[in-house]
Design an enzyme around this catalytic site. Sequence first.
Site, PDB file in Angstrom:
ATOM      1  N   SER A   1       0.850  -1.081   0.087  1.00 33.52           N
ATOM      2  CA  SER A   1       0.168  -0.016   0.174  1.00 33.52           C
ATOM      3  C   SER A   1       0.776   1.256   0.160  1.00 33.52           C
ATOM      4  CB  SER A   1      -1.018  -0.020   1.227  1.00 33.52           C
ATOM      5  OG  SER A   1      -1.899   1.014   1.218  1.00 33.52           O
TER       6      SER A   1
ATOM      7  N   ASP B   1      -5.616  -3.028  -2.946  1.00 31.85           N
ATOM      8  CA  ASP B   1      -4.465  -2.784  -2.044  1.00 31.85           C
ATOM      9  C   ASP B   1      -3.794  -4.142  -1.380  1.00 31.85           C
ATOM     10  OD1 ASP B   1      -3.197  -2.009   0.457  1.00 31.85           O
ATOM     11  OD2 ASP B   1      -4.500  -0.192   0.408  1.00 31.85           O
TER      12      ASP B   1
END
Length: 317
Positions: A49, A179
């Site tokens: 992320s 993500d």
Amino acid sequence: MSTEPTRFQILSLDGGGIKGLYSAAVLAKIEDDLRINVADHFDLIVGASTGGIIALGLGAGFQPREIVHFYVSHGPTIFPTKLWYKRLGCLWSRKYPQDPLKKALQDCFGEKRLADCMKRLVIPSYNLDKDEVYLFKTRHHPRLTRDWKEPLWKVALATSAAPTFFPACRDVDCIRLIDGGVWANNPTMVGIVEAVSMLGVPLDAISVLSLGTTNPVANKLNSLDNGGLWQWRKTAIDVALRGQSHGVQGQAQHLLGKERVTRIDPQVPDRLFELDKLNEERLLSEAAHASRHFSPDFAAKFKPHIAAPFHSIDFSK
């Protein structure tokens, strides 16, 4: 492909949205204190992320202070403040549009690809259609024949496409990627597994610096004991991510020994920092405090090792 090093150092960078500013600032302060290029001291960098964005920046040759500037300058555009009545739409749709993040990443990385990175990188994402993990990797093993072609901005967009915050990323072969933090928000074990299984590094050679994005201390209400969807609606994801991170930390310490897994993730009051709210002064203050105490440890534990130069495998030969 066994390298048989006497020491192999991994930098692991957590997810955490705009709180990535904290991680980048810690690294920037360490560089200033010790007058080093922090990336020079790591053989492998893994990031999920926002940690993936930082890892890609380091791999591309950016200094941590430049990454700090990225968060400060682009954060308000990526995470704009909205009126309360506009936020109601977030119940049925993503909270933020993808275009500002995409443009910021394109402006930052330009035409650079994974093949251009000067460090070994592993960047987690998740394939929503196939319901399986998706790892972007530099060309550090003969089996890795595809990812090196990907532009860095696409990899960064894929690893940071947080559910409910941003749309899924479809820029890599039209695959629905989200993500990497959904399964590896603390990617320490991703790095250890990569070092052992793909690079042939013995466990007793590995040392890890695991850098979080601050650890909020929240009181868990008694209503959760017998709670349903309503009681758990704001807590379930946080508990899952924190539990995953603590589990990874324990696994890494069992494998390598506590002395070879260093974790920086200071406790802070609950809701002091949010994933999508830039609190620049407080984040930089936390980073300054943590790095002030940690710089001597970095000098002792990590600075003596200089990683061997990394050269991508040339598949044309």
